[in-house]
Design a protein around this motif. Structure first.
Motif, PDB file in Angstrom:
ATOM      1  N   PHE A  38      29.987  12.868   2.247  1.00  0.00           N
ATOM      2  CA  PHE A  38      30.760  12.541   3.317  1.00  0.00           C
ATOM      3  C   PHE A  38      32.083  13.304   3.742  1.00  0.00           C
ATOM      4  O   PHE A  38      32.753  13.469   2.916  1.00  0.00           O
ATOM      5  CB  PHE A  38      31.000  10.782   3.686  1.00  0.00           C
ATOM      6  CG  PHE A  38      31.877  10.397   2.933  1.00  0.00           C
ATOM      7  CD1 PHE A  38      33.243   9.697   2.846  1.00  0.00           C
ATOM      8  CD2 PHE A  38      31.089   9.618   1.356  1.00  0.00           C
ATOM      9  CE1 PHE A  38      33.503   9.465   1.548  1.00  0.00           C
ATOM     10  CE2 PHE A  38      31.536   9.172  -0.040  1.00  0.00           C
ATOM     11  CZ  PHE A  38      33.219   8.999   0.014  1.00  0.00           C
ATOM     12  N   ASP A  39      32.846  12.968   4.987  1.00  0.00           N
ATOM     13  CA  ASP A  39      33.231  14.002   5.230  1.00  0.00           C
ATOM     14  C   ASP A  39      34.844  12.688   5.186  1.00  0.00           C
ATOM     15  O   ASP A  39      34.843  12.027   4.943  1.00  0.00           O
ATOM     16  CB  ASP A  39      33.808  14.616   6.725  1.00  0.00           C
ATOM     17  CG  ASP A  39      33.853  13.483   7.049  1.00  0.00           C
ATOM     18  OD1 ASP A  39      33.814  12.360   7.580  1.00  0.00           O
ATOM     19  OD2 ASP A  39      33.349  14.071   9.197  1.00  0.00           O
ATOM     20  N   LYS A  40      36.201  13.533   5.395  1.00  0.00           N
ATOM     21  CA  LYS A  40      37.682  12.717   5.399  1.00  0.00           C
ATOM     22  C   LYS A  40      37.607  11.717   6.354  1.00  0.00           C
ATOM     23  O   LYS A  40      38.575  10.053   6.165  1.00  0.00           O
ATOM     24  CB  LYS A  40      38.543  13.695   5.818  1.00  0.00           C
ATOM     25  CG  LYS A  40      38.535  14.588   7.077  1.00  0.00           C
ATOM     26  CD  LYS A  40      40.408  15.360   7.142  1.00  0.00           C
ATOM     27  CE  LYS A  40      39.751  16.319   8.283  1.00  0.00           C
ATOM     28  NZ  LYS A  40      40.653  17.272   8.477  1.00  0.00           N
ATOM     29  N   ASN A  41      37.167  11.460   7.557  1.00  0.00           N
ATOM     30  CA  ASN A  41      36.687  10.867   8.351  1.00  0.00           C
ATOM     31  C   ASN A  41      36.060   9.100   8.057  1.00  0.00           C
ATOM     32  O   ASN A  41      35.632   8.860   8.888  1.00  0.00           O
ATOM     33  CB  ASN A  41      36.720  11.068   9.680  1.00  0.00           C
ATOM     34  CG  ASN A  41      38.182  12.199  10.165  1.00  0.00           C
ATOM     35  OD1 ASN A  41      38.978  11.588  10.177  1.00  0.00           O
ATOM     36  ND2 ASN A  41      37.760  12.924  10.820  1.00  0.00           N
ATOM     37  N   LEU A  42      35.276   9.581   6.899  1.00  0.00           N
ATOM     38  CA  LEU A  42      34.063   8.575   6.428  1.00  0.00           C
ATOM     39  C   LEU A  42      33.278   8.580   7.279  1.00  0.00           C
ATOM     40  O   LEU A  42      32.384   6.679   6.706  1.00  0.00           O
ATOM     41  CB  LEU A  42      34.381   7.100   6.247  1.00  0.00           C
ATOM     42  CG  LEU A  42      35.679   6.224   5.189  1.00  0.00           C
ATOM     43  CD1 LEU A  42      36.804   5.406   4.965  1.00  0.00           C
ATOM     44  CD2 LEU A  42      35.445   7.617   4.001  1.00  0.00           C
ATOM     45  N   ILE A  43      32.009   9.737   7.753  1.00  0.00           N
ATOM     46  CA  ILE A  43      31.592   9.833   7.981  1.00  0.00           C
ATOM     47  C   ILE A  43      30.431  10.360   7.131  1.00  0.00           C
ATOM     48  O   ILE A  43      30.395  11.217   6.643  1.00  0.00           O
ATOM     49  CB  ILE A  43      31.727  10.941   9.829  1.00  0.00           C
ATOM     50  CG1 ILE A  43      32.638   9.609  10.391  1.00  0.00           C
ATOM     51  CG2 ILE A  43      30.435  10.533  10.167  1.00  0.00           C
ATOM     52  CD1 ILE A  43      32.479   8.556  11.257  1.00  0.00           C
ATOM     53  N   ILE A  44      29.316   9.800   6.624  1.00  0.00           N
ATOM     54  CA  ILE A  44      28.140  10.380   6.203  1.00  0.00           C
ATOM     55  C   ILE A  44      27.552  11.016   6.742  1.00  0.00           C
ATOM     56  O   ILE A  44      26.875  10.645   8.042  1.00  0.00           O
ATOM     57  CB  ILE A  44      27.227   8.699   6.349  1.00  0.00           C
ATOM     58  CG1 ILE A  44      27.896   7.572   5.114  1.00  0.00           C
ATOM     59  CG2 ILE A  44      26.297   9.078   5.205  1.00  0.00           C
ATOM     60  CD1 ILE A  44      27.645   6.026   5.182  1.00  0.00           C
ATOM     61  N   LEU A  45      27.237  11.917   6.312  1.00  0.00           N
ATOM     62  CA  LEU A  45      27.479  13.623   6.404  1.00  0.00           C
ATOM     63  C   LEU A  45      25.362  13.280   5.985  1.00  0.00           C
ATOM     64  O   LEU A  45      24.818  14.571   6.470  1.00  0.00           O
ATOM     65  CB  LEU A  45      27.497  14.249   6.482  1.00  0.00           C
ATOM     66  CG  LEU A  45      29.181  14.259   7.242  1.00  0.00           C
ATOM     67  CD1 LEU A  45      29.491  16.084   6.551  1.00  0.00           C
ATOM     68  CD2 LEU A  45      28.923  14.333   8.451  1.00  0.00           C
ATOM     69  N   TYR A  46      25.343  12.908   5.262  1.00  0.00           N
ATOM     70  CA  TYR A  46      23.724  12.862   4.225  1.00  0.00           C
ATOM     71  C   TYR A  46      23.797  11.480   3.115  1.00  0.00           C
ATOM     72  O   TYR A  46      24.741  10.976   3.154  1.00  0.00           O
ATOM     73  CB  TYR A  46      23.304  14.409   3.370  1.00  0.00           C
ATOM     74  CG  TYR A  46      21.934  13.571   2.733  1.00  0.00           C
ATOM     75  CD1 TYR A  46      21.145  14.336   3.215  1.00  0.00           C
ATOM     76  CD2 TYR A  46      22.732  13.598   1.059  1.00  0.00           C
ATOM     77  CE1 TYR A  46      19.683  13.123   1.841  1.00  0.00           C
ATOM     78  CE2 TYR A  46      21.435  13.597   0.682  1.00  0.00           C
ATOM     79  CZ  TYR A  46      19.869  13.608   1.392  1.00  0.00           C
ATOM     80  OH  TYR A  46      18.908  13.319   0.927  1.00  0.00           O
ATOM     81  N   SER A  47      22.298  11.576   3.395  1.00  0.00           N
ATOM     82  CA  SER A  47      22.585   9.889   2.644  1.00  0.00           C
ATOM     83  C   SER A  47      20.918  10.101   2.015  1.00  0.00           C
ATOM     84  O   SER A  47      20.226  10.256   3.397  1.00  0.00           O
ATOM     85  CB  SER A  47      22.514   7.952   3.189  1.00  0.00           C
ATOM     86  OG  SER A  47      22.142   8.530   3.804  1.00  0.00           O
ATOM     87  N   ASN A  48      20.692   9.894   1.171  1.00  0.00           N
ATOM     88  CA  ASN A  48      19.351   9.814   0.518  1.00  0.00           C
ATOM     89  C   ASN A  48      18.485   8.301   0.243  1.00  0.00           C
ATOM     90  O   ASN A  48      19.262   7.111   1.098  1.00  0.00           O
ATOM     91  CB  ASN A  48      18.865   9.939  -0.837  1.00  0.00           C
ATOM     92  CG  ASN A  48      19.411   9.132  -2.425  1.00  0.00           C
ATOM     93  OD1 ASN A  48      20.509   7.964  -1.605  1.00  0.00           O
ATOM     94  ND2 ASN A  48      19.748   9.399  -3.271  1.00  0.00           N
ATOM     95  N   LYS A  49      17.401   7.988   0.235  1.00  0.00           N
ATOM     96  CA  LYS A  49      17.231   6.688   0.714  1.00  0.00           C
ATOM     97  C   LYS A  49      17.565   5.867  -0.531  1.00  0.00           C
ATOM     98  O   LYS A  49      17.562   4.438   0.201  1.00  0.00           O
ATOM     99  CB  LYS A  49      15.380   6.880   0.819  1.00  0.00           C
ATOM    100  CG  LYS A  49      14.752   7.452   1.459  1.00  0.00           C
ATOM    101  CD  LYS A  49      13.150   7.775   0.965  1.00  0.00           C
ATOM    102  CE  LYS A  49      12.465   8.680   2.435  1.00  0.00           C
ATOM    103  NZ  LYS A  49      10.943   8.925   1.617  1.00  0.00           N
TER     104      LYS A  49
END
Length: 135
Positions: A38-49
């Motif tokens: 995730f980025d500094k704005n706490l936006i998840i850019l990738y997550s696995n199952k």
């Protein structure tokens, strides 16, 4: 198809025969440990199952990718004290407890910076390993 990191580097993996391409996303989806980027704005850019299971939320991280919306309140409360240190560039490790189906599950969580950008942006990785004692 080849995945690209934020700085444009390839995450392509080639099998020994050179016939099949394995992207980083496909590789990480096979790992049973929760992983998120995730980025500094706490936006998840990738997550696995496995990460989706850990979140205990009705939100799907692939659709609603905000940290505050994806994590259940009791999990957020256990993670938030460590975010400041991570934002300062520190790798932190801590235990996270959660109840699933009337059972206590324990995880060891690693939260750390992943400086993959040349533009000064900060990215972070969360990785959790279940440490619940098995009987």
């Amino acid at each position: 198809m080849t995945d690209k990191t934020p700085n444009g580097h390839s995450t392509e993996f080639i099998t020994p025969t050179g016939v099949h391409e394995l992207t980083m996303e496909k590789l990480l989806s096979t790992i049973p440990a929760p992983i998120a980027y995730f980025d500094k704005n706490l936006i998840i850019l990738y997550s696995n199952k496995a990460f989706t299971t850990l979140c205990r939320s009705t939100s799907d991280p692939s659709k609603d990718n905000n940290f505050n919306n994806v994590f259940h309140q009791d999990i957020r409360a256990q993670i938030e004290p460590y975010l400041g240190r991570t934002f300062q560039g520190e790798n932190v490790q801590f235990d996270l407890d959660l109840f699933e189906s009337n059972c206590l599950r324990a995880y060891q969580v690693h939260l750390g910076p992943a400086p993959l950008s040349t533009d000064g942006s900060k990215y972070f990785v969360l990785h959790a390993t279940e440490i619940t004692e098995r009987v």
